[in-house]
Write a protein that holds these residues in place. Sequence first.
Motif, PDB file in Angstrom:
ATOM      1  N   ILE A  99      48.200  43.601  16.511  1.00 49.07           N
ATOM      2  CA  ILE A  99      48.572  43.780  17.908  1.00 49.07           C
ATOM      3  C   ILE A  99      49.915  43.085  18.105  1.00 49.07           C
ATOM      4  O   ILE A  99      50.167  42.037  17.496  1.00 49.07           O
ATOM      5  CB  ILE A  99      47.493  43.222  18.866  1.00 49.07           C
ATOM      6  CG1 ILE A  99      47.808  43.593  20.310  1.00 49.07           C
ATOM      7  CG2 ILE A  99      47.312  41.733  18.698  1.00 49.07           C
ATOM      8  CD1 ILE A  99      46.681  43.273  21.282  1.00 49.07           C
ATOM      9  N   ARG A 100      50.757  43.679  18.907  1.00 47.57           N
ATOM     10  CA  ARG A 100      52.073  43.092  19.179  1.00 47.57           C
ATOM     11  C   ARG A 100      51.916  42.014  20.249  1.00 47.57           C
ATOM     12  O   ARG A 100      51.440  42.272  21.336  1.00 47.57           O
ATOM     13  CB  ARG A 100      53.031  44.188  19.640  1.00 47.57           C
ATOM     14  CG  ARG A 100      54.424  43.744  19.894  1.00 47.57           C
ATOM     15  CD  ARG A 100      55.333  43.624  18.729  1.00 47.57           C
ATOM     16  NE  ARG A 100      55.446  44.772  17.878  1.00 47.57           N
ATOM     17  CZ  ARG A 100      56.011  44.710  16.671  1.00 47.57           C
ATOM     18  NH1 ARG A 100      56.491  43.570  16.224  1.00 47.57           N
ATOM     19  NH2 ARG A 100      56.090  45.773  15.915  1.00 47.57           N
ATOM     20  N   ARG A 101      52.305  40.793  19.915  1.00 45.88           N
ATOM     21  CA  ARG A 101      52.253  39.680  20.858  1.00 45.88           C
ATOM     22  C   ARG A 101      53.428  39.756  21.837  1.00 45.88           C
ATOM     23  O   ARG A 101      54.405  40.439  21.559  1.00 45.88           O
ATOM     24  CB  ARG A 101      52.300  38.341  20.110  1.00 45.88           C
ATOM     25  CG  ARG A 101      51.039  38.083  19.281  1.00 45.88           C
ATOM     26  CD  ARG A 101      51.040  36.705  18.665  1.00 45.88           C
ATOM     27  NE  ARG A 101      51.237  35.650  19.639  1.00 45.88           N
ATOM     28  CZ  ARG A 101      50.297  35.182  20.454  1.00 45.88           C
ATOM     29  NH1 ARG A 101      49.073  35.668  20.402  1.00 45.88           N
ATOM     30  NH2 ARG A 101      50.568  34.210  21.301  1.00 45.88           N
ATOM     31  N   PRO A 102      53.356  39.039  22.951  1.00 48.06           N
ATOM     32  CA  PRO A 102      54.478  39.035  23.899  1.00 48.06           C
ATOM     33  C   PRO A 102      55.793  38.581  23.266  1.00 48.06           C
ATOM     34  O   PRO A 102      56.869  39.010  23.694  1.00 48.06           O
ATOM     35  CB  PRO A 102      54.027  38.059  24.991  1.00 48.06           C
ATOM     36  CG  PRO A 102      52.533  38.130  24.946  1.00 48.06           C
ATOM     37  CD  PRO A 102      52.186  38.335  23.499  1.00 48.06           C
ATOM     38  N   ASP A 103      55.736  37.731  22.224  1.00 47.75           N
ATOM     39  CA  ASP A 103      56.960  37.287  21.544  1.00 47.75           C
ATOM     40  C   ASP A 103      57.410  38.277  20.465  1.00 47.75           C
ATOM     41  O   ASP A 103      58.307  37.988  19.689  1.00 47.75           O
ATOM     42  CB  ASP A 103      56.778  35.890  20.955  1.00 47.75           C
ATOM     43  CG  ASP A 103      55.707  35.820  19.874  1.00 47.75           C
ATOM     44  OD1 ASP A 103      55.168  36.875  19.463  1.00 47.75           O
ATOM     45  OD2 ASP A 103      55.389  34.708  19.431  1.00 47.75           O
ATOM     46  N   ARG A 104      56.764  39.458  20.398  1.00 49.18           N
ATOM     47  CA  ARG A 104      57.097  40.580  19.511  1.00 49.18           C
ATOM     48  C   ARG A 104      56.567  40.418  18.080  1.00 49.18           C
ATOM     49  O   ARG A 104      56.746  41.301  17.253  1.00 49.18           O
ATOM     50  CB  ARG A 104      58.605  40.878  19.464  1.00 49.18           C
ATOM     51  CG  ARG A 104      59.261  41.060  20.822  1.00 49.18           C
ATOM     52  CD  ARG A 104      58.691  42.164  21.678  1.00 49.18           C
ATOM     53  NE  ARG A 104      58.754  43.456  21.029  1.00 49.18           N
ATOM     54  CZ  ARG A 104      57.921  44.452  21.259  1.00 49.18           C
ATOM     55  NH1 ARG A 104      56.967  44.318  22.143  1.00 49.18           N
ATOM     56  NH2 ARG A 104      58.038  45.595  20.638  1.00 49.18           N
ATOM     57  N   ARG A 105      55.923  39.311  17.755  1.00 47.49           N
ATOM     58  CA  ARG A 105      55.341  39.171  16.421  1.00 47.49           C
ATOM     59  C   ARG A 105      54.047  39.963  16.354  1.00 47.49           C
ATOM     60  O   ARG A 105      53.440  40.271  17.378  1.00 47.49           O
ATOM     61  CB  ARG A 105      55.069  37.699  16.106  1.00 47.49           C
ATOM     62  CG  ARG A 105      56.338  36.872  16.024  1.00 47.49           C
ATOM     63  CD  ARG A 105      56.060  35.424  15.657  1.00 47.49           C
ATOM     64  NE  ARG A 105      55.168  34.809  16.629  1.00 47.49           N
ATOM     65  CZ  ARG A 105      54.467  33.695  16.413  1.00 47.49           C
ATOM     66  NH1 ARG A 105      54.544  33.072  15.253  1.00 47.49           N
ATOM     67  NH2 ARG A 105      53.678  33.200  17.346  1.00 47.49           N
ATOM     68  N   LEU A 106      53.608  40.288  15.123  1.00 46.23           N
ATOM     69  CA  LEU A 106      52.366  41.028  14.907  1.00 46.23           C
ATOM     70  C   LEU A 106      51.235  40.066  14.577  1.00 46.23           C
ATOM     71  O   LEU A 106      51.335  39.283  13.646  1.00 46.23           O
ATOM     72  CB  LEU A 106      52.527  42.031  13.759  1.00 46.23           C
ATOM     73  CG  LEU A 106      53.388  43.244  14.041  1.00 46.23           C
ATOM     74  CD1 LEU A 106      53.598  44.034  12.755  1.00 46.23           C
ATOM     75  CD2 LEU A 106      52.754  44.114  15.100  1.00 46.23           C
ATOM     76  N   GLN A 107      50.167  40.154  15.351  1.00 40.73           N
ATOM     77  CA  GLN A 107      49.004  39.305  15.151  1.00 40.73           C
ATOM     78  C   GLN A 107      47.871  40.133  14.576  1.00 40.73           C
ATOM     79  O   GLN A 107      47.647  41.275  14.960  1.00 40.73           O
ATOM     80  CB  GLN A 107      48.573  38.677  16.478  1.00 40.73           C
ATOM     81  CG  GLN A 107      47.390  37.749  16.336  1.00 40.73           C
ATOM     82  CD  GLN A 107      47.055  37.031  17.631  1.00 40.73           C
ATOM     83  OE1 GLN A 107      47.768  37.145  18.615  1.00 40.73           O
ATOM     84  NE2 GLN A 107      45.981  36.276  17.613  1.00 40.73           N
ATOM     85  N   VAL A 108      47.125  39.538  13.651  1.00 39.38           N
ATOM     86  CA  VAL A 108      45.983  40.194  13.025  1.00 39.38           C
ATOM     87  C   VAL A 108      44.849  40.319  14.043  1.00 39.38           C
ATOM     88  O   VAL A 108      44.601  39.407  14.834  1.00 39.38           O
ATOM     89  CB  VAL A 108      45.512  39.394  11.792  1.00 39.38           C
ATOM     90  CG1 VAL A 108      44.210  39.958  11.227  1.00 39.38           C
ATOM     91  CG2 VAL A 108      46.600  39.381  10.729  1.00 39.38           C
TER      92      VAL A 108
END
Length: 148
Positions: A99-108
Amino acid sequence: MRVLPALPIAAGAAVFFAPTTMSEPAVRAPVIKYQDNQFGAILAAPKKQALYYWNREKRAGGKIRCTGSCAKLWPPLIVRSRAAMPAHIRGIRGTFGTIRRPDRRLQVTFNRLPVYTYVHEGPEQVLCNNVNGWFVVRLRYQSCPQTL
């Protein structure tokens, strides 16, 4: 008509069509199944740090709610690309994703829920199950069908 030298073309074709003797390194999944003494099979980071979900995000349909100071205390499990997280991992029943986090990183994600570690836990520790809505990700085994 111009004739090209055969040697460079043949050498190029041999390299292109030759079977690879060196295999590409397998993508190592960023999660493992770990057998905890108290909770049984749980989801963990590769260094055996327990993974958690937050029931506030579960009620929000998996939408990211843990940001800022929350994410400092509960670091999200981050991957560099979607390809780094296979949808299925052998021996673990469930579906992985990102899922794309608000800071644009990808979280599992696991079964559509974002997963996190706890900053004050080391390997093989589960200190915060059922604390302020945080729960360790427990893995369930598929039972054998009953015969009638």
